[in-house]
Scaffold this motif. Structure first.
Motif, PDB file in Angstrom:
ATOM      1  N   VAL A  76       6.898  -1.410 -12.671  1.00 32.10           N
ATOM      2  CA  VAL A  76       6.774  -0.051 -12.153  1.00 32.10           C
ATOM      3  C   VAL A  76       6.873   0.920 -13.323  1.00 32.10           C
ATOM      4  O   VAL A  76       7.924   1.026 -13.966  1.00 32.10           O
ATOM      5  CB  VAL A  76       7.882   0.235 -11.117  1.00 32.10           C
ATOM      6  CG1 VAL A  76       7.760   1.687 -10.611  1.00 32.10           C
ATOM      7  CG2 VAL A  76       7.791  -0.740  -9.955  1.00 32.10           C
TER       8      VAL A  76
ATOM      9  N   HIS B 103       0.445  -5.733  -3.167  1.00 26.90           N
ATOM     10  CA  HIS B 103       0.238  -4.335  -2.782  1.00 26.90           C
ATOM     11  C   HIS B 103      -1.154  -3.872  -3.182  1.00 26.90           C
ATOM     12  O   HIS B 103      -1.843  -3.178  -2.408  1.00 26.90           O
ATOM     13  CB  HIS B 103       1.304  -3.461  -3.444  1.00 26.90           C
ATOM     14  CG  HIS B 103       1.125  -2.000  -3.177  1.00 26.90           C
ATOM     15  ND1 HIS B 103       1.375  -1.422  -1.936  1.00 26.90           N
ATOM     16  CD2 HIS B 103       0.692  -0.988  -3.995  1.00 26.90           C
ATOM     17  CE1 HIS B 103       1.121  -0.135  -1.994  1.00 26.90           C
ATOM     18  NE2 HIS B 103       0.703   0.167  -3.236  1.00 26.90           N
TER      19      HIS B 103
ATOM     20  N   GLY C 245       6.388   4.218 -13.109  1.00 24.12           N
ATOM     21  CA  GLY C 245       7.070   5.441 -12.677  1.00 24.12           C
ATOM     22  C   GLY C 245       6.627   6.631 -13.508  1.00 24.12           C
ATOM     23  O   GLY C 245       5.439   6.950 -13.616  1.00 24.12           O
TER      24      GLY C 245
ATOM     25  N   GLY D 171      11.853   3.369 -15.877  1.00 22.52           N
ATOM     26  CA  GLY D 171      11.003   4.297 -15.139  1.00 22.52           C
ATOM     27  C   GLY D 171      10.744   5.630 -15.790  1.00 22.52           C
ATOM     28  O   GLY D 171      10.018   6.466 -15.217  1.00 22.52           O
TER      29      GLY D 171
ATOM     30  N   GLY E  16       3.431  -6.807  -6.903  1.00 23.87           N
ATOM     31  CA  GLY E  16       2.524  -5.713  -7.268  1.00 23.87           C
ATOM     32  C   GLY E  16       1.099  -6.027  -6.891  1.00 23.87           C
ATOM     33  O   GLY E  16       0.366  -5.167  -6.371  1.00 23.87           O
TER      34      GLY E  16
ATOM     35  N   LYS F  22       0.690  -3.270 -15.506  1.00 22.37           N
ATOM     36  CA  LYS F  22       0.811  -2.266 -14.455  1.00 22.37           C
ATOM     37  C   LYS F  22       0.940  -2.907 -13.077  1.00 22.37           C
ATOM     38  O   LYS F  22       1.515  -2.322 -12.159  1.00 22.37           O
ATOM     39  CB  LYS F  22      -0.398  -1.328 -14.481  1.00 22.37           C
ATOM     40  CG  LYS F  22      -0.377  -0.339 -15.642  1.00 22.37           C
ATOM     41  CD  LYS F  22      -1.582   0.594 -15.584  1.00 22.37           C
ATOM     42  CE  LYS F  22      -1.514   1.644 -16.691  1.00 22.37           C
ATOM     43  NZ  LYS F  22      -2.677   2.572 -16.668  1.00 22.37           N
TER      44      LYS F  22
END
Length: 580
Positions: free
Chosen positions: A459, A380, A461, A499, A377, A455
Motif C-alpha cells: 500500500v 482487488h 498510500g 504509508g 492486492g 504497487k
C-alpha cells in the motif's frame, strides 16, 4: 669383519714401527761406517807420517842439500801421498816443494809456497804444542798432517840445543779413494734399504688402500642406511599424502604449465564420472561447461607484477562425463617448487550442486511468499474489472440499442485486457527462473514492471514516487531474477515508510556498469544491524510478518551476476540501496 679390520690395523702399526727401526739402523750404520773409515784413514796417516818423519830425520842428519831434499821428495811416490814439504818455524818453505802423484814423473821445481789461512792454524798448533796436528780439506778431499821437527839424535851434531824446533814437516794425503769407498758402501746400504723398503712400502700402500676402502665401505654403508631411511620416510610421506589426496572429499585436479591434467583424485572421479586414466594428459578444458570461463578466471586472478597467482572461491560450472552440469566453488592457484619454478596449477573444488538447488528453491519460495503477499492486492485489482464485466454483461442482456450494446462491449473488452495484464505480470514474476535463459534485457524496462508489481503487493498510500530511468541500460541476465531484486527492494522501502514519505528510483549507466539506486525516507536501519541485513533469516519485523530471506535472495542474485550491492542508512533518516 671387525676382527679382520683390527688385524689389518695392528699389522699396519707393526710395519710402521719396523720401518722406523730399520731407518734408524741404516742411518746409524751409515754414520758409523763414515767414522770408522775416517778413523782408519787417520791411523794410516799417522803411520805414514811416523815413517816419513823418521826418514826425514835420518836424511837431514847428514846435511840439508838439494840431493837430500830430492830424496825426501821421492817419498811422495807412496800411495795417497800428494805432497811432502818442510817449513821453517816462520812458515816459509825450507825447500822448494813439488807435488807428487802415484805413477807420475817428478815435475819441475816451483817457487816456494806460503801456507794458506786454514793451513796456518794447524801449522801454529803443531809448532806451539810441539805435537802433530791435522787438517781436513773436505772440498779437495785431502788430509794434511803437520809434524814438528825437533833437534834430537843426529840433528844435535848441527843443532846443539836439545828439543829445539827446527821446522814443521807437512805431509798431504788424498782421501778420495777412501771416501769413494765410503760413498760406494753408503749407496750399497741405501740400495739394500730401498730393496727392503720396496715390498714393505707396497704393503704400507696396500694397507692404506685397504684402510681407505674400509673407511669408504663404512661411509657407503652409513650413506646407504641414510638413503634407505630417507627413502622410507619419503615413501611413507608420499603414501600419507596420497591417502590425503585420494580420501579428500573435495575435487582436486592438478595440471602442468600447458593446462594438461596431471593428477585427478577419487572425489573428482566420483563427482565427474571420469576415471583418472581417461583424463590424465588431456586438457583440463574438457571438464568446463564453458572453456572460456577458465581463462577469464585466471586473467582476473593474475596480478600485474607477479607470476604467482591464486583465485579463491569462484563459482564454476563443470560438465560430467554423463553430461550432467556440476556447479562447484573453485580455488585455483599456481603450483611452484622449492626454487620458485612454476610446475602448473592446482585446483580445489567443492560440489555445490545441491546447495545451488536449495538456493533455487529458496528463491522460488521467497518468490511464492511474495506472490502470497500480492494475492490480496491482485484479487482487488482483478475483482474491479470482473465486477465491471459482470455489470456490462447484464446490461447488454436487456438492451436493444445496438450503439449502447457496442459501448458496453468495448468496456467489457477493456476490463478483460486490464485483468489479463495483471495476470500476465503475476505469471511473469512467478515463472521459474530455472527455466529462463540469460538474455539481453533493458534494466529501465524491468524497473517499470517491478514498480507495477510492487504497487499490487504494497500500500503506497501517501508515498510520493520519483522515477528517473535512463533508457538503453542493457545487461545480459535472467529477467525474472533481476525483477525479483527490484521488487524486493521497492517493497522493503514502502514498508519502511508506513504509508507516507518519498520513494526515489533511479537507473543510470556508470562506466562499465548499470547503476540502480532505490531510496526511501523511512525509519532507516540501525548501525548494529547493517552488517547482518544480507544474512539469511535475519529480520527486524515481527514474527509472521517477514521471512528474513528477501535481502539474502537479492544479495545472491547480485553476486551471481558479477555485481555488487551497497547500503547507506542512518537510523531515522531512511536508506539507500545501490545495485551495480
Amino acid at each position: 669383519m671387525f676382527k679382520i679390520k683390527s688385524m689389518l690395523n695392528y699389522l699396519a702399526i707393526a710395519i710402521m714401527l719396523f720401518m722406523i727401526a730399520l731407518t734408524v739402523v741404516f742411518l746409524y750404520a751409515s754414520s758409523q761406517l763414515k767414522n770408522r773409515i775416517t778413523l782408519q784413514f787417520v791411523h794410516k796417516t799417522e803411520l805414514i807420517t811416523e815413517l816419513i818423519t823418521r826418514s826425514v830425520s835420518d836424511l837431514m842428519s847428514a846435511g840439508h842439500d838439494g840431493p837430500r831434499a830430492a830424496m825426501l821428495s821421492a817419498y811422495g811416490n807412496i800411495i795417497d801421498v800428494e805432497d811432502i814439504s818442510v817449513f821453517k818455524p816462520s812458515g816459509d818453505e825450507a825447500f822448494i816443494g813439488k807435488e807428487f802423484r802415484s805413477g807420475d814423473e817428478p815435475e819441475q821445481k816451483t817457487a816456494a809456497r806460503k801456507l794458506g789461512a786454514d793451513e796456518a792454524e794447524s801449522f801454529k798448533k803443531a809448532a806451539l804444542a810441539m805435537n802433530s796436528a791435522g787438517f781436513f780439506d773436505w772440498k779437495e778431499m785431502t788430509y794434511s798432517q803437520y809434524v814438528p821437527l825437533r833437534s834430537e839424535g843426529a840433528c844435535l851434531s848441527c843443532h846443539t840445543k836439545d828439543n829445539e824446533l827446527l821446522g814443521v814437516l807437512k805431509i798431504k794425503l788424498t782421501t778420495k779413494s777412501d771416501f769413494e769407498l765410503l760413498r760406494y758402501l753408503q749407496r750399497l746400504i741405501w740400495a739394500l734399504w730401498f730393496i727392503v723398503f720396496l715390498p714393505v712400502g707396497a704393503l704400507l700402500v696396500a694397507g692404506a688402500m685397504i684402510r681407505d676402502k674400509n673407511r669408504l665401505n663404512i661411509q657407503l654403508e652409513k650413506s646407504a642406511g641414510d638413503l634407505r631411511k630417507m627413502y622410507n620416510e619419503l615413501s611413507d610421506t608420499r603414501t600419507y599424502l596420497q591417502m590425503i589426496f585420494d580420501n579428500s572429499k573435495v575435487i582436486i585436479i592438478t595440471t602442468d604449465t600447458d593446462g594438461n591434467i596431471v593428477e585427478f583424485n577419487r572425489e573428482a572421479e566420483k563427482v565427474l564420472g571420469y576415471l583418472k586414466d581417461e583424463v590424465v594428459g588431456k586438457s583440463v578444458l574438457m571438464l568446463y561447461d564453458n572453456p572460456e570461463e577458465r581463462a577469464e578466471i585466471i586473467n582476473r586472478g593474475k596480478p600485474d607484477t607477479d607470476h604467482v597467482w591464486a583465485v579463491r572461491n569462484r563459482e564454476v560450472a563443470l560438465r560430467a562425463k554423463s553430461g550432467k552440469l556440476i556447479h562447484v566453488i573453485l580455488t585455483l592457484s599456481t603450483m611452484i617448487d622449492e626454487s620458485g619454478k612454476i610446475l602448473g596449477t592446482v585446483g580445489v573444488s567443492k560440489d555445490i550442486s545441491e546447495q545451488k538447488m536449495l538456493q533455487f528453491k529458496l528463491l522460488q519460495s521467497e518468490k511464492l511468499a511474495g506472490i502470497g503477499t500480492l494475492a490480496s492486492g491482485i484479487a482487488h485489482e482483478i475483482n474491479n474489472p470482473l465486477a465491471g464485466i459482470l455489470g456490462m454483461a447484464e446490461a447488454i442482456r436487456d438492451e436493444d440499442d445496438m450503439a449502447l450494446i457496442k459501448s458496453y462491449t468495448n468496456d467489457i473488452i477493456q476490463y478483460a485486457v486490464n485483468a489479463g495484464n495483471i495476470v500476465k505480470e503475476l505469471s511473469s514474476y512467478s515463472r521459474s527462473a530455472h527455466n529462463e535463459a540469460n538474455s539481453t534485457i533493458d534494466v529501465a524496462s524491468v524497473l517499470e514492471n517491478s514498480i507495477k508489481m510492487a504497487k499490487h503487493s504494497a500500500v503506497f498510500g501517501a508515498i510520493s514516487l520519483v522515477v528517473d530511468l535512463q533508457k538503453d541500460c542493457f545487461i545480459i541476465a535472467n529477467s525474472g531474477e533481476i525483477q525479483q531484486i527490484f521488487v524486493n527492494l521497492i517493497i522493503n522501502a514502502v514498508h519502511a515508510m508506513n504509508g507516507k514519505g518519498a520513494l526515489r528510483v533511479k537507473c543510470s549507466r556508470e562506466g562499465g556498469f548499470i547503476k540502480v539506486a532505490v531510496s526511501d525516507t523511512g525509519h532507516g536501519i540501525a548501525e548494529e544491524h547493517l552488517s547482518q541485513i544480507f544474512d539469511p533469516f535475519f529480520t527486524t519485523k515481527p514474527v509472521g510478518v517477514g521471512t528474513g530471506l528477501g535481502l539474502y535472495v537479492v544479495y545472491r542474485i547480485v553476486i551471481k551476476n558479477k555485481g555488487s550491492i551497497d547500503v547507506y542508512s542512518k537510523s531515522g533518516s531512511g536508506a539507500t540501496f545501490t545495485v551495480k
